[in-house]
Scaffold this active site. Sequence first.
Site, short mmCIF file in Angstrom:
data_model
loop_
_atom_site.label_atom_id
_atom_site.label_comp_id
_atom_site.label_asym_id
_atom_site.label_seq_id
_atom_site.Cartn_x
_atom_site.Cartn_y
_atom_site.Cartn_z
N ASP A 1 42.76 27.01 53.96
CA ASP A 1 42.97 28.43 53.67
C ASP A 1 43.70 28.58 52.33
O ASP A 1 44.32 27.64 51.85
CB ASP A 1 43.78 29.09 54.79
N GLU A 2 43.62 29.74 51.73
CA GLU A 2 44.26 30.02 50.44
C GLU A 2 43.89 28.95 49.40
O GLU A 2 44.73 28.46 48.64
CB GLU A 2 45.79 30.11 50.59
N ALA A 3 42.62 28.60 49.40
CA ALA A 3 42.15 27.46 48.60
C ALA A 3 42.24 27.71 47.10
O ALA A 3 42.12 26.78 46.30
CB ALA A 3 40.72 27.10 49.00
N GLN A 4 42.48 28.97 46.71
CA GLN A 4 42.65 29.23 45.27
C GLN A 4 43.89 28.54 44.70
O GLN A 4 43.98 28.34 43.50
CB GLN A 4 42.70 30.74 44.99
N CYS B 1 35.31 48.57 48.67
CA CYS B 1 36.35 49.34 47.99
C CYS B 1 36.55 50.68 48.71
O CYS B 1 35.66 51.13 49.44
CB CYS B 1 35.91 49.57 46.55
N CYS C 1 36.60 51.31 39.97
CA CYS C 1 37.92 51.84 40.34
C CYS C 1 39.02 51.13 39.57
O CYS C 1 40.03 51.73 39.20
CB CYS C 1 38.15 51.72 41.85
N MET D 1 43.26 39.20 51.49
CA MET D 1 43.07 40.34 50.60
C MET D 1 42.07 41.33 51.19
O MET D 1 41.41 42.06 50.49
CB MET D 1 42.57 39.87 49.22
ZN LIG Z 1 35.74 51.55 43.97
#
Ligand SMILES: [Zn+2]
Length: 186
Positions: free
Chosen positions: A75-78, A135, A177, A1
Site C-alpha cells: 500500500d502507499e506504493a508511491q 471529481c 477544476c 485519496m
Molecule cells: Zn472537476
Amino acid sequence: MGCGKTMQLLQVAFNYEERGQKVCVCKPATDTKNGSKLSTRIGPERKTDFCFTRTDNLFEIIKKDYVHVACVLVDEAQFLTPEQADQLMQVVVKLNTPVMCYGLRLNFRLQDGGFEGATRLLQLAHKIEELKTICDCGHKATLNCRFLDGELVTDGPDILIDDGTSKIEYKSICPACYYRLIEDKK
Ligand SMILES: [Zn+2]
C-alpha cells in the site's frame, strides 16, 4: 485519496485468504496517520505484516520471512524508492511471487511530476490498472490535490506531518477544476 486503493488491496487479500492462501501486506513507514495499520474511509482496516523504511531491501525481507506467501500487497506504493520498485521486480521474477502495488502516480504538485518510486513502478509493471474516481463536478478525477484549511496548495513537501495547526486534506479532482481553483486563488 478517495479512489479506494486500500479498499481494493484489502479485497484482494481477502480473496486469497478465503482460499486458504497467505498474503504479505506491507507499506512504507512514512504514513504516520494510521501507524502500522491500513485503514479505509468506509471502515475496513487491517494490520500490516511489516512497514519498511527507505533503506530496507524488500527483496531480502520477503525472501527471508515471506517466501511462502501467495502474493505480496504493497500500500502507499508511491513512497517506495526506485530501488525498492526494482527489488519488488526481483520478488516477482526470482521468487515467483506476484506483487501488487497500490499507490498514486502523481504527487500533489502537478508541476514537478510524479513520485520517483511510482514512476519506476510504472516503468517496470507487467500490468497497470487504473482505479477511477470522480471529481465533485462529475468528470474523471486524475489529480491528487492537497488542501490546507480548505484551500488548494501547490507547493510543499511530499509528506506533510499533521501537527494539528491546520486541517490537511487530500482530494481527487479533475484538471479543469484544478485550473479553476488555481485561477480563483489569484
Ligand atoms: Zn472537476
